[in-house]
Motif scaffolding. Structure first.
Motif, PDB file in Angstrom:
ATOM      1  N   MET A   1      21.392  26.233  16.317  1.00 49.11           N
ATOM      2  CA  MET A   1      20.491  26.792  15.317  1.00 49.11           C
ATOM      3  C   MET A   1      20.566  25.944  14.054  1.00 49.11           C
ATOM      4  N   ILE A   2      19.425  25.589  13.503  1.00 48.44           N
ATOM      5  CA  ILE A   2      19.357  24.776  12.298  1.00 48.44           C
ATOM      6  C   ILE A   2      19.591  25.669  11.080  1.00 48.44           C
ATOM      7  N   ALA A   3      20.541  25.283  10.224  1.00 46.63           N
ATOM      8  CA  ALA A   3      20.923  26.094   9.070  1.00 46.63           C
ATOM      9  C   ALA A   3      19.817  26.147   8.019  1.00 46.63           C
ATOM     10  N   GLN A   4      19.152  25.038   7.794  1.00 43.71           N
ATOM     11  CA  GLN A   4      18.062  24.995   6.815  1.00 43.71           C
ATOM     12  C   GLN A   4      17.055  23.950   7.265  1.00 43.71           C
ATOM     13  N   PRO A   5      15.803  24.074   6.815  1.00 48.79           N
ATOM     14  CA  PRO A   5      14.792  23.103   7.261  1.00 48.79           C
ATOM     15  C   PRO A   5      14.971  21.750   6.566  1.00 48.79           C
ATOM     16  N   TYR A   6      14.810  20.710   7.329  1.00 51.00           N
ATOM     17  CA  TYR A   6      14.836  19.351   6.793  1.00 51.00           C
ATOM     18  C   TYR A   6      13.498  18.712   7.120  1.00 51.00           C
ATOM     19  N   GLN A   7      12.718  18.412   6.091  1.00 50.28           N
ATOM     20  CA  GLN A   7      11.430  17.762   6.271  1.00 50.28           C
ATOM     21  C   GLN A   7      11.227  16.762   5.149  1.00 50.28           C
ATOM     22  N   LEU A   8      10.581  15.650   5.498  1.00 49.35           N
ATOM     23  CA  LEU A   8      10.331  14.604   4.508  1.00 49.35           C
ATOM     24  C   LEU A   8       9.023  13.911   4.847  1.00 49.35           C
ATOM     25  N   TYR A   9       8.219  13.646   3.821  1.00 51.92           N
ATOM     26  CA  TYR A   9       7.014  12.833   3.982  1.00 51.92           C
ATOM     27  C   TYR A   9       6.950  11.912   2.770  1.00 51.92           C
ATOM     28  N   VAL A  10       6.977  10.596   3.009  1.00 55.71           N
ATOM     29  CA  VAL A  10       6.897   9.615   1.926  1.00 55.71           C
ATOM     30  C   VAL A  10       5.842   8.571   2.278  1.00 55.71           C
ATOM     31  N   GLU A  11       5.336   7.921   1.244  1.00 51.52           N
ATOM     32  CA  GLU A  11       4.320   6.888   1.425  1.00 51.52           C
ATOM     33  C   GLU A  11       4.685   5.644   0.639  1.00 51.52           C
ATOM     34  N   ARG A  12       4.137   4.533   1.099  1.00 55.08           N
ATOM     35  CA  ARG A  12       4.279   3.261   0.397  1.00 55.08           C
ATOM     36  C   ARG A  12       2.894   2.626   0.373  1.00 55.08           C
ATOM     37  N   THR A  13       2.347   2.465  -0.817  1.00 52.14           N
ATOM     38  CA  THR A  13       1.019   1.887  -0.946  1.00 52.14           C
ATOM     39  C   THR A  13       1.049   0.735  -1.941  1.00 52.14           C
TER      40      THR A  13
END
Length: 88
Positions: A1-13
Motif C-alpha cells: 500500500m502506498i503511504a502517500q501519492p507521488y506525482q510529478l509533471y515538469v517541462e523544459r521549453t
C-alpha cells in the motif's frame, strides 16, 4: 500500500532551440501490493515513451523517484507555470 501519492509533471521549453519536452512520474500500487514507478516523457503534445519500474517496497520506488527528479531539475526541467484565467 502506498503511504502517500507521488506525482510529478515538469517541462523544459526553449523556443530558440525548438525544444518543448515533458517528463512525468508517479508511484502507484500494483495488484500484488508492490510499488510501481511509472515514467512518461517526450515532446509536448506527443504520446512519447513510457517505462515502468516494479519494487517490492515503496522506499525503493521513492529513492529512484527522487534521484530522477534531481537529474531532471539539473537539466532544466521545471514545473509548468500556471496561467491565470479571467472569466468575464
Amino acid at each position: 500500500m502506498i503511504a502517500q501519492p507521488y506525482q510529478l509533471y515538469v517541462e523544459r521549453t526553449d523556443a530558440t532551440k525548438n525544444m518543448a519536452r515533458y517528463y512525468a512520474m508517479s508511484i502507484e500500487p500494483t495488484l500484488f501490493g508492490e510499488a510501481c514507478l511509472i515514467r512518461r516523457w517526450g515532446r509536448i503534445g506527443a504520446t512519447g515513451q513510457r517505462r515502468e519500474h516494479h519494487f517490492a517496497r515503496e522506499e525503493e520506488a521513492v529513492r529512484l523517484f527522487l534521484q530522477l527528479l534531481r537529474k531532471r531539475r539539473s537539466r532544466g526541467y521545471r514545473p509548468k507555470p500556471h496561467t491565470a484565467r479571467c472569466i468575464g
